[in-house]
Design an enzyme around this catalytic site. Structure first.
Site, PDB file in Angstrom:
ATOM      1  N   PRO A  17       0.856  -1.192   0.000  1.00 49.60           N
ATOM      2  CA  PRO A  17       0.000   0.000   0.000  1.00 49.60           C
ATOM      3  C   PRO A  17       0.892   1.242   0.000  1.00 49.60           C
ATOM      4  O   PRO A  17       1.847   1.309   0.758  1.00 49.60           O
ATOM      5  CB  PRO A  17      -0.765  -0.118   1.328  1.00 49.60           C
ATOM      6  CG  PRO A  17       0.105  -0.966   2.201  1.00 49.60           C
ATOM      7  CD  PRO A  17       0.869  -1.883   1.288  1.00 49.60           C
ATOM      8  N   MET A  18       0.598   2.205  -0.867  1.00 51.82           N
ATOM      9  CA  MET A  18       1.385   3.444  -0.875  1.00 51.82           C
ATOM     10  C   MET A  18       0.451   4.632  -1.098  1.00 51.82           C
ATOM     11  O   MET A  18      -0.211   4.735  -2.143  1.00 51.82           O
ATOM     12  CB  MET A  18       2.470   3.383  -1.950  1.00 51.82           C
ATOM     13  CG  MET A  18       3.613   2.431  -1.580  1.00 51.82           C
ATOM     14  SD  MET A  18       4.968   2.429  -2.767  1.00 51.82           S
ATOM     15  CE  MET A  18       4.306   1.390  -4.057  1.00 51.82           C
ATOM     16  N   ALA A  19       0.420   5.497  -0.077  1.00 52.33           N
ATOM     17  CA  ALA A  19      -0.448   6.677  -0.119  1.00 52.33           C
ATOM     18  C   ALA A  19      -0.054   7.558  -1.295  1.00 52.33           C
ATOM     19  O   ALA A  19       1.135   7.767  -1.563  1.00 52.33           O
ATOM     20  CB  ALA A  19      -0.315   7.436   1.190  1.00 52.33           C
ATOM     21  N   CYS A 102       2.239   3.507   9.744  1.00 50.68           N
ATOM     22  CA  CYS A 102       2.488   4.848   9.215  1.00 50.68           C
ATOM     23  C   CYS A 102       3.250   5.677  10.245  1.00 50.68           C
ATOM     24  O   CYS A 102       2.799   5.843  11.378  1.00 50.68           O
ATOM     25  CB  CYS A 102       1.179   5.535   8.824  1.00 50.68           C
ATOM     26  SG  CYS A 102       1.520   7.136   8.065  1.00 50.68           S
ATOM     27  N   LYS A 141      -0.944  -4.401   8.741  1.00 53.96           N
ATOM     28  CA  LYS A 141       0.408  -4.125   8.243  1.00 53.96           C
ATOM     29  C   LYS A 141       1.137  -3.321   9.303  1.00 53.96           C
ATOM     30  O   LYS A 141       0.651  -2.275   9.741  1.00 53.96           O
ATOM     31  CB  LYS A 141       0.365  -3.351   6.935  1.00 53.96           C
ATOM     32  CG  LYS A 141       1.755  -2.945   6.481  1.00 53.96           C
ATOM     33  CD  LYS A 141       1.819  -2.705   4.990  1.00 53.96           C
ATOM     34  CE  LYS A 141       3.211  -2.275   4.572  1.00 53.96           C
ATOM     35  NZ  LYS A 141       3.480  -0.883   4.929  1.00 53.96           N
ATOM     36  N   ASN A 202       8.362  -7.540   4.211  1.00 58.20           N
ATOM     37  CA  ASN A 202       8.437  -6.256   3.486  1.00 58.20           C
ATOM     38  C   ASN A 202       9.649  -5.436   3.932  1.00 58.20           C
ATOM     39  O   ASN A 202       9.994  -5.423   5.100  1.00 58.20           O
ATOM     40  CB  ASN A 202       7.138  -5.462   3.731  1.00 58.20           C
ATOM     41  CG  ASN A 202       7.179  -4.046   3.186  1.00 58.20           C
ATOM     42  OD1 ASN A 202       6.972  -3.086   3.927  1.00 58.20           O
ATOM     43  ND2 ASN A 202       7.442  -3.896   1.919  1.00 58.20           N
ATOM     44  N   GLY A 203      10.244  -4.779   2.947  1.00 60.42           N
ATOM     45  CA  GLY A 203      11.330  -3.847   3.228  1.00 60.42           C
ATOM     46  C   GLY A 203      12.564  -4.148   2.405  1.00 60.42           C
ATOM     47  O   GLY A 203      13.179  -5.205   2.559  1.00 60.42           O
ATOM     48  N   GLY A 226       7.273  -2.342  -2.498  1.00 62.16           N
ATOM     49  CA  GLY A 226       6.772  -0.966  -2.514  1.00 62.16           C
ATOM     50  C   GLY A 226       7.543  -0.113  -3.500  1.00 62.16           C
ATOM     51  O   GLY A 226       7.244  -0.103  -4.711  1.00 62.16           O
ATOM     52  N   ARG A 227       8.586   0.544  -3.012  1.00 61.44           N
ATOM     53  CA  ARG A 227       9.264   1.558  -3.812  1.00 61.44           C
ATOM     54  C   ARG A 227       9.828   1.038  -5.124  1.00 61.44           C
ATOM     55  O   ARG A 227       9.872   1.767  -6.116  1.00 61.44           O
ATOM     56  CB  ARG A 227      10.353   2.228  -2.960  1.00 61.44           C
ATOM     57  CG  ARG A 227       9.751   3.121  -1.874  1.00 61.44           C
ATOM     58  CD  ARG A 227      10.766   3.491  -0.820  1.00 61.44           C
ATOM     59  NE  ARG A 227      11.215   2.306  -0.101  1.00 61.44           N
ATOM     60  CZ  ARG A 227      12.198   2.295   0.783  1.00 61.44           C
ATOM     61  NH1 ARG A 227      12.847   3.411   1.042  1.00 61.44           N
ATOM     62  NH2 ARG A 227      12.540   1.176   1.395  1.00 61.44           N
TER      63      ARG A 227
END
Ligand SMILES: Cc1cc2nc3c(=O)[nH]c(=O)nc-3n(C[C@H](O)[C@H](O)[C@H](O)COP(=O)(O)O)c2cc1C
Length: 332
Positions: A17-19, A102, A141, A202-203, A226-227
């Protein structure tokens, strides 16, 4: 295989998930590149409860994105439960995820996001309340802790499991680290060994090989990216293929990259409107352009651009330029 509640993913690769990024336009694009599960950007529980127009738009899900996990955040039980019930009854999300990672002060000041990481009892209470109130599977998460002195990842994960949570995604950083330093994969392994529900690691998964290494080293059930997927849905495709076949696919050409960038732009326009979408697309375009030689000029021009046609012309002209230079090199 990754299975959450009775939802079976076709592979272990999960879009994080990425805002400001993971709306339907991007998620659908990533889904088409093979993601097993896509996660939506976090949505405020209060925004849902108050039926804020912008928040309601964030709940839009295209059927083709499924299975999809929709993430909510909040600090108060009442509004969190109400928001979860709304998502349960009124959206086609498959999974309701709770944000417990977050790090930004605006969120943690409201006792939401990573703030929960300091209190396993609160985690148990909040997750139980949501699980009891909805039918869809509930997941969490989380980050591994608040800071180096407060790493309660195991206790927190066990609290989620006891409360009826059906899976956990764990980012191996503390809240204080934000996005600095290296993600700790040892803690992912430790948490995996201490719970019986699926764990998604994750990471710092930057390459398909990293994804395999995370699965192998930690024993986690899924890998969240993510990124590395920003402006790069091929990262998802290449990871899915690498995990399946052990073969590493090549990188896309500049033409392929820009075609997908334009598809993403058009989907964003359909979702928002041209003005908002083009402004939002500027950052995505810069990500799609990453690694393209001599992209500074076009990136600057894109940052000033206000219409779809202008953005598409800039991207197509750049591709023509790159292709011409490449053909000169080949001929020379
Ligand atoms: C732009 C951006 C927005 C993010 N928004 C969210 C979010 O809405 N909810 C969430 O749980 N994590 C969010 N994260 C954290 C990511 O889901 C992920 O945990 C983090 O980026 C580490 O994974 P990575 O190394 O693969 O990027 C966000 C990260 C980025 C870079």
């Amino acid at each position: 295989m990754l299975k959450i509640g009775n939802i079976e993913m076709k592979n272990q690769v999960v879009l994080a998930p990425m805002a400001g990024v993971c709306n339907s336009a991007f998620r659908l694009t990533v889904k088409e590149f093979g993601a097993g599960l896509v996660c939506a950007e976090m949505v405020s529980d209060k925004g849902i409860v108050l039926k804020n127009a912008k928040t309601m738009n964030m709940l839009y899900i295209d059927e083709r994105e499924k299975p999809l996990s929709l993430q909510i955040f909040g600090g108060e039980k009442k509004t969190l439960v109400e928001a979860a019930q709304f998502v349960d009854k009124n959206t086609n999300a498959d999974i309701i995820d709770i944000n417990m990672g977050c790090p930004v002060p605006k969120i943690t000041k409201c006792d939401a996001g990573a703030k929960w990481l300091l209190d396993p009892d609160k985690i148990y209470e909040m997750v139980s309340a949501v699980v009891d109130a909805v039918e869809k599977p509930v997941t969490v998460k989380m980050r591994m802790g608040w800071d180096e002195d407060h790493i309660f990842a195991v206790k927190n994960a066990q609290a989620v499991e006891r409360a009826g949570g059906q899976a956990i995604a764990l980012h191996g950083r503390t809240r204080v680290q934000m996005y600095e330093g290296k993600a700790n994969w040892d803690i992912i392994k430790e948490v995996k060994q201490s719970i019986n529900i699926p764990l998604i690691g994750n990471g710092d998964v930057q390459t398909p090989q990293d994804a395999k290494r995370m699965l192998d080293e930690t024993g986690c059930d899924g890998v969240m990216i993510g990124r590395a997927a920003l402006g790069n849905p091929w990262m998802i495709y290449r990871t899915v293929q690498f995990l399946k076949t052990g073969k590493l696919m090549g990188e896309p050409s500049v033409r392929e990259k820009m075609d997908v960038c334009i598809l993403h732009l058009d989907r964003l326009i359909a979702l928002k409107n041209e003005d908002v979408a083009v402004r939002e697309m500027r950052k995505h375009a810069a990500w799609y352009l990453k690694g393209v030689k001599g992209n500074a000029k076009v990136r600057n021009a894109i940052n000033e651009c206000n219409t779809r046609d202008h953005m598409v012309t800039l991207l197509n002209d750049m591709v023509a330029d790159v292709e011409e230079k490449e053909s000169q090199v080949t001929v020379g």
